[in-house]
Design an enzyme around this catalytic site. Structure first.
Site, PDB file in Angstrom:
ATOM      1  N   HIS A 181      11.469 -32.752 -21.703  1.00 29.60           N
ATOM      2  CA  HIS A 181      10.947 -33.447 -20.529  1.00 29.60           C
ATOM      3  C   HIS A 181       9.587 -32.913 -20.113  1.00 29.60           C
ATOM      4  O   HIS A 181       9.217 -32.987 -18.949  1.00 29.60           O
ATOM      5  CB  HIS A 181      11.950 -33.347 -19.381  1.00 29.60           C
ATOM      6  CG  HIS A 181      13.279 -33.936 -19.738  1.00 29.60           C
ATOM      7  ND1 HIS A 181      13.499 -35.287 -19.806  1.00 29.60           N
ATOM      8  CD2 HIS A 181      14.441 -33.339 -20.109  1.00 29.60           C
ATOM      9  CE1 HIS A 181      14.758 -35.509 -20.175  1.00 29.60           C
ATOM     10  NE2 HIS A 181      15.344 -34.338 -20.362  1.00 29.60           N
ATOM     11  N   ASN A 210      -0.108   0.367   6.217  1.00 28.17           N
ATOM     12  CA  ASN A 210       0.497  -0.525   5.227  1.00 28.17           C
ATOM     13  C   ASN A 210       1.131  -1.659   6.022  1.00 28.17           C
ATOM     14  O   ASN A 210       1.854  -1.413   6.976  1.00 28.17           O
ATOM     15  CB  ASN A 210       1.565   0.264   4.441  1.00 28.17           C
ATOM     16  CG  ASN A 210       2.404  -0.604   3.531  1.00 28.17           C
ATOM     17  OD1 ASN A 210       2.023  -1.732   3.216  1.00 28.17           O
ATOM     18  ND2 ASN A 210       3.536  -0.082   3.099  1.00 28.17           N
ATOM     19  N   GLY A 211       0.854  -2.912   5.646  1.00 27.91           N
ATOM     20  CA  GLY A 211       1.429  -4.041   6.384  1.00 27.91           C
ATOM     21  C   GLY A 211       0.327  -4.997   6.810  1.00 27.91           C
ATOM     22  O   GLY A 211      -0.812  -4.890   6.352  1.00 27.91           O
ATOM     23  N   LYS A 216       7.750 -11.422 -17.741  1.00 24.59           N
ATOM     24  CA  LYS A 216       7.293 -10.123 -18.273  1.00 24.59           C
ATOM     25  C   LYS A 216       5.984 -10.287 -19.017  1.00 24.59           C
ATOM     26  O   LYS A 216       5.072  -9.487 -18.872  1.00 24.59           O
ATOM     27  CB  LYS A 216       8.327  -9.511 -19.237  1.00 24.59           C
ATOM     28  CG  LYS A 216       9.593  -9.003 -18.636  1.00 24.59           C
ATOM     29  CD  LYS A 216       9.449  -7.774 -17.758  1.00 24.59           C
ATOM     30  CE  LYS A 216       9.103  -8.111 -16.346  1.00 24.59           C
ATOM     31  NZ  LYS A 216      10.040  -8.302 -15.352  1.00 24.59           N
ATOM     32  N   TRP A 222      -3.496  -2.169  -1.483  1.00 18.47           N
ATOM     33  CA  TRP A 222      -3.325  -3.467  -2.133  1.00 18.47           C
ATOM     34  C   TRP A 222      -3.869  -4.458  -1.110  1.00 18.47           C
ATOM     35  O   TRP A 222      -3.261  -4.684  -0.064  1.00 18.47           O
ATOM     36  CB  TRP A 222      -1.843  -3.728  -2.429  1.00 18.47           C
ATOM     37  CG  TRP A 222      -1.614  -4.948  -3.241  1.00 18.47           C
ATOM     38  CD1 TRP A 222      -1.581  -5.019  -4.609  1.00 18.47           C
ATOM     39  CD2 TRP A 222      -1.345  -6.279  -2.765  1.00 18.47           C
ATOM     40  NE1 TRP A 222      -1.340  -6.313  -5.001  1.00 18.47           N
ATOM     41  CE2 TRP A 222      -1.191  -7.107  -3.898  1.00 18.47           C
ATOM     42  CE3 TRP A 222      -1.248  -6.850  -1.501  1.00 18.47           C
ATOM     43  CZ2 TRP A 222      -0.929  -8.470  -3.794  1.00 18.47           C
ATOM     44  CZ3 TRP A 222      -0.987  -8.206  -1.391  1.00 18.47           C
ATOM     45  CH2 TRP A 222      -0.822  -8.997  -2.538  1.00 18.47           C
ATOM     46  N   LYS A 259       4.309  -3.173  -6.808  1.00 22.28           N
ATOM     47  CA  LYS A 259       5.731  -2.987  -7.092  1.00 22.28           C
ATOM     48  C   LYS A 259       6.594  -3.433  -5.924  1.00 22.28           C
ATOM     49  O   LYS A 259       7.669  -3.970  -6.102  1.00 22.28           O
ATOM     50  CB  LYS A 259       5.962  -1.502  -7.384  1.00 22.28           C
ATOM     51  CG  LYS A 259       7.383  -1.139  -7.719  1.00 22.28           C
ATOM     52  CD  LYS A 259       7.667  -1.479  -9.142  1.00 22.28           C
ATOM     53  CE  LYS A 259       9.113  -1.308  -9.536  1.00 22.28           C
ATOM     54  NZ  LYS A 259       9.488  -2.241 -10.582  1.00 22.28           N
ATOM     55  N   GLU A 275      12.772 -14.717 -17.256  1.00 21.02           N
ATOM     56  CA  GLU A 275      12.410 -13.306 -17.131  1.00 21.02           C
ATOM     57  C   GLU A 275      11.483 -12.883 -18.276  1.00 21.02           C
ATOM     58  O   GLU A 275      10.526 -12.133 -18.069  1.00 21.02           O
ATOM     59  CB  GLU A 275      13.698 -12.462 -17.090  1.00 21.02           C
ATOM     60  CG  GLU A 275      13.525 -10.965 -17.008  1.00 21.02           C
ATOM     61  CD  GLU A 275      12.750 -10.476 -15.788  1.00 21.02           C
ATOM     62  OE1 GLU A 275      12.463 -11.251 -14.861  1.00 21.02           O
ATOM     63  OE2 GLU A 275      12.385  -9.287 -15.798  1.00 21.02           O
ATOM     64  N   CYS A 288       0.838  -1.190   0.000  1.00 20.93           N
ATOM     65  CA  CYS A 288       0.000   0.000   0.000  1.00 20.93           C
ATOM     66  C   CYS A 288       0.880   1.250   0.000  1.00 20.93           C
ATOM     67  O   CYS A 288       2.043   1.202   0.391  1.00 20.93           O
ATOM     68  CB  CYS A 288      -0.881   0.026   1.246  1.00 20.93           C
ATOM     69  SG  CYS A 288      -1.774  -1.500   1.491  1.00 20.93           S
ATOM     70  N   GLU A 324       2.991 -11.232 -16.504  1.00 17.02           N
ATOM     71  CA  GLU A 324       2.564 -10.244 -15.514  1.00 17.02           C
ATOM     72  C   GLU A 324       1.851  -9.043 -16.120  1.00 17.02           C
ATOM     73  O   GLU A 324       0.972  -8.474 -15.491  1.00 17.02           O
ATOM     74  CB  GLU A 324       3.693  -9.829 -14.559  1.00 17.02           C
ATOM     75  CG  GLU A 324       4.852  -9.112 -15.156  1.00 17.02           C
ATOM     76  CD  GLU A 324       5.986  -8.873 -14.155  1.00 17.02           C
ATOM     77  OE1 GLU A 324       5.784  -8.958 -12.940  1.00 17.02           O
ATOM     78  OE2 GLU A 324       7.107  -8.600 -14.621  1.00 17.02           O
ATOM     79  N   ARG A 374       2.333   1.214  -6.004  1.00 12.12           N
ATOM     80  CA  ARG A 374       2.492   0.307  -4.862  1.00 12.12           C
ATOM     81  C   ARG A 374       1.230  -0.504  -4.588  1.00 12.12           C
ATOM     82  O   ARG A 374       1.280  -1.542  -3.942  1.00 12.12           O
ATOM     83  CB  ARG A 374       2.833   1.106  -3.601  1.00 12.12           C
ATOM     84  CG  ARG A 374       4.115   1.879  -3.703  1.00 12.12           C
ATOM     85  CD  ARG A 374       4.322   2.691  -2.442  1.00 12.12           C
ATOM     86  NE  ARG A 374       4.625   1.828  -1.319  1.00 12.12           N
ATOM     87  CZ  ARG A 374       5.839   1.497  -0.919  1.00 12.12           C
ATOM     88  NH1 ARG A 374       6.883   1.964  -1.567  1.00 12.12           N
ATOM     89  NH2 ARG A 374       6.025   0.710   0.116  1.00 12.12           N
TER      90      ARG A 374
HETATM   91  C1  G6P Z   1       7.307  -7.614  -7.074  1.00  9.94           C
HETATM   92  C2  G6P Z   1       7.515  -6.771  -8.304  1.00  9.94           C
HETATM   93  C3  G6P Z   1       8.597  -7.389  -9.163  1.00  9.94           C
HETATM   94  C4  G6P Z   1       9.874  -7.577  -8.357  1.00  9.94           C
HETATM   95  C5  G6P Z   1       9.627  -8.364  -7.070  1.00  9.94           C
HETATM   96  C6  G6P Z   1      10.814  -8.300  -6.152  1.00  9.94           C
HETATM   97  O1  G6P Z   1       6.756  -8.833  -7.437  1.00  9.94           O
HETATM   98  O2  G6P Z   1       6.316  -6.656  -9.041  1.00  9.94           O
HETATM   99  O3  G6P Z   1       8.859  -6.546 -10.268  1.00  9.94           O
HETATM  100  O4  G6P Z   1      10.813  -8.246  -9.134  1.00  9.94           O
HETATM  101  O5  G6P Z   1       8.525  -7.806  -6.361  1.00  9.94           O
HETATM  102  O6  G6P Z   1      10.980  -6.975  -5.718  1.00  9.94           O
HETATM  103  P1  G6P Z   1      12.341  -6.346  -5.263  1.00  9.94           P
HETATM  104  O7  G6P Z   1      12.005  -4.912  -4.990  1.00  9.94           O
HETATM  105  O8  G6P Z   1      12.777  -7.076  -4.037  1.00  9.94           O
HETATM  106  O9  G6P Z   1      13.319  -6.490  -6.372  1.00  9.94           O
END
Ligand code: G6P
Length: 611
Positions: free
Chosen positions: A507, A99-100, A488, A73, A606, A484, A2, A491, A27
């Site tokens: 496999h 937040n938390g 991408k 969130w 994020k 990765e 949040c 997500e 966030r």
């Molecule tokens: C969330 C974000 C990702 C990020 C991950 C780890 O899932 O959406 O983009 O890679 O957290 O976050 P950090 O800030 O620890 O790299």
């Protein structure tokens, strides 16, 4: 998760709060709300985006020079108007944003219910605000004391801002686990989850530490622990420009951040590689370099994209530094009773520096006396403060929820570490060292070349935007890139995608391949080139569609694949920095074409500050 923003001063709070919430929206974005204090406390909240809240408050009383706001969130309770913050205590004394997660909320709820309290929402936050009110009324104590006493009964994490109607000239902020920054202006203070809502007003900030409580009046700040121990204030200067947190003409932050990579990678190694390319210096590791050199094992910890960067790091450190490396998800490491030796080196990788599972893993490693290093992007965040030493990536603020430039910056740091250790351990000579540094120095220019092909990526995106599934394959350094690339795509465009080591395709995933399945293969010329050519043939033999990332001038794969996307040649160890860029852009364009919210994909946040 949040986002929190607060203001107390001489200006009207509402415009500052709404602007701040928009900056923090990355966030969390399932609902938003504000409290404005002007004699009375007016609370407005709405499910949806900050723009929905703005619509909702049109024609309402928005005056007040004190206030706070929240983007949510959801953790406890679905996203709706009722569960949105701020939450108000039953008798109306306190309003709170949080937040938390309050982990013992069920226990506290029962206790409060037995004392006659009832609740309108499903949130843990509503329990907390009522606990504070209960203590306040029963104990007849000052509001800040009630807050501290309540927090001492709480198990869990919080960053919070609270007001009390009996003290209408003050706000109280407290932190455990979830970040809070206070900005200091002229007869005014700002509070926020990170510096982005603050930077346009002031660069002087205070980062709250765990168990800190701040009592704010427009011209007075008192800092103490939740146990009432007074604290002195340490003011830091933000190294952040407002331009860095705006889109600057790009349609989305994600696109801006992809295009920033030549610069962000350069910023990551700037000042760390010598002008004559003969040397790497990592100032943040100087004092611990001997210990790292002697390490028998390195454990890399991260989540999401940072975990993928960690996998590239494993390959780099094992190849160049010849130190065994294990890569762990923070969430697994912290709960699976891992074996940690005192001479282990733990490297925590995190863009935000706030990821709860990564932080918890760090604490576990510290308890076992391992040396813990951080590779983080956000200066002033929790992880760099919790680790013994580390390296900032200096990639600049990353606002798009899907991480792009943070990944390439993290890999850049890991490459520098690996090359430096290799040289220190006498595993490469001066010439080889210089050649690697020269390769690294050339990476930004090579990415510029890839970015010039953006229109080609758009055309391919158009062809495959309606796919329901996609497979990403790579070997060696490109296996993490395949992971990765798949992350991408899923997500931001919600297409199911899987990344696999190319040889493992046989496999399992090969069973999925048919004429509708796009298979993205990273097939640049390196030591496993012939093998990956065979894998492409295996896909084609089953009528799969192959989109291959190849080295400039490749003719063999051109004859096999449906499409080729060229990238400049590079040393294998650094080629992941190039290969990932077309995959980022393909995902971006596909998501835009599908009408998805690229910067704020559904359900994601994020900065994941809850477990
Ligand atoms: C969330 C974000 C990702 C990020 C991950 C780890 O899932 O959406 O983009 O890679 O957290 O976050 P950090 O800030 O620890 O790299």
């Amino acid at each position: 998760m949040c986002g929190i923003v607060g203001y107390i001063g001489l200006k009207q709070a509402y415009p500052i709060l709404v602007k701040g919430l928009k900056r923090l929206e990355y966030r969390g974005y399932d609902s938003a709300g504000i409290a404005l204090i002007n004699g009375d406390t007016n609370i407005y909240k709405k499910k949806g985006k900050v723009s929905d809240l703005e619509e909702h408050v049109k024609n309402k009383n928005l005056s007040g020079t004190i206030g706070f706001g929240h983007t949510r969130w959801a953790t406890h309770g679905e996203p709706n108007d009722t569960n949105a913050h701020p939450h108000v205590s039953e008798k109306g004394y306190f309003a709170l944003i949080h937040n938390g997660i309050i982990e013992n909320y069920a226990y506290l709820r029962k206790k409060l219910e037995s004392r006659g309290y009832s609740f309108y929402s499903e949130t843990d936050t509503e329990i907390l605000v009522n606990l504070i009110e209960y203590i306040y009324l029963k104990g007849k104590v000052e509001p800040e004391m009630a807050v501290r006493m309540a927090l001492s009964k709480v198990v869990g994490a919080y960053g919070l801002v609270i007001s009390c109607k009996d003290a209408p000239d003050q706000l109280i902020a407290a932190r455990r686990g979830s970040p809070l920054v206070i900005g200091i202006g002229d007869e005014e203070y700002f509070i926020a989850s990170d510096a982005t809502p603050i930077v346009e007003y002031t660069k002087s900030v205070i980062y709250l530490n765990n168990d800190n409580v701040a009592i704010l009046k427009k011209n007075e700040l008192t800092l103490k622990t939740i146990d009432d121990v007074p604290l002195s204030v340490t003011i830091k200067q933000l190294n952040l420009d407002i331009g860095e947190i705006e889109k600057n003409g790009y349609d989305h932050f994600m696109l801006k951040e992809i295009f920033e990579q030549p610069k962000s990678i350069h910023d990551t190694f700037r000042g760390r590689i010598a002008a004559d390319l003969s040397e790497i210096k990592l100032g943040g590791l100087l004092d611990v370099m001997d210990r790292i050199e002697k390490a028998k094992r390195i454990i890399i910890i991260g989540c999401g994209t940072s975990w993928h960067a960690g996998l590239v790091g494993e390959y780099l450190l094992e190849e160049y530094a010849r130190i065994p490396v294990e890569v762990e998800y923070g969430s697994e490491f912290r709960y699976r009773k891992p074996i940690i030796y005192e001479d282990d080196i733990v490297i925590a990788i995190s863009q935000s520096g706030e990821t709860a599972d990564t932080l918890a893993a760090i604490n576990l490693a510290k308890e076992q006396n391992a040396l813990v290093l951080g590779i983080c992007n956000v200066v002033g965040s929790s992880i760099p403060r919790e680790t013994h030493a580390g390296v900032f990536t200096h990639a600049g603020p990353e606002i798009g929820v899907a991480s792009t430039k943070a990944f390439t910056a993290q890999v850049t740091v890991l490459a520098m570490m690996a090359f430096l250790l290799s040289k220190k351990k006498g595993l490469i000579n001066d010439e080889e060292y210089k050649a690697l540094i020269t390769e690294l120095n050339d990476i930004p220019d090579k990415i510029e070349i890839i970015l010039k092909n953006n229109d080609q990526f758009k055309k391919i995106a158009e062809l495959y935007k309606d796919a329901s599934n996609a497979l990403y394959l790579g070997r060696g350094y490109f296996f993490p890139v395949a992971l990765e690339g798949a992350l991408k795509l899923k997500e931001i465009s919600y297409i199911h995608a899987e990344g696999y080591p190319a040889a493992e395709m046989k496999h399992g995933p090969i069973a999925l391949i048919d004429k509708n399945m796009p298979v993205f293969v990273i097939a640049t010329k390196d030591r496993s080139y012939e093998k990956i050519v065979s894998n492409i043939q295996e896909v084609k033999a089953r009528n799969g569609i192959v989109i291959a990332i190849v080295t400039e001038g490749d003719t063999i794969i051109k004859n096999l694949a449906d499409h080729v996307l060229e990238v400049p040649a590079a040393e294998a160890a650094l080629a992941s920095l190039l290969a990932v860029v077309p995959l980022q852009l393909l995902s971006y364009h596909i998501a835009v074409m599908r009408g998805c919210n690229v910067d704020q994909p559904r359900n994601l946040a994020k900065s994941v500050t809850v477990e």
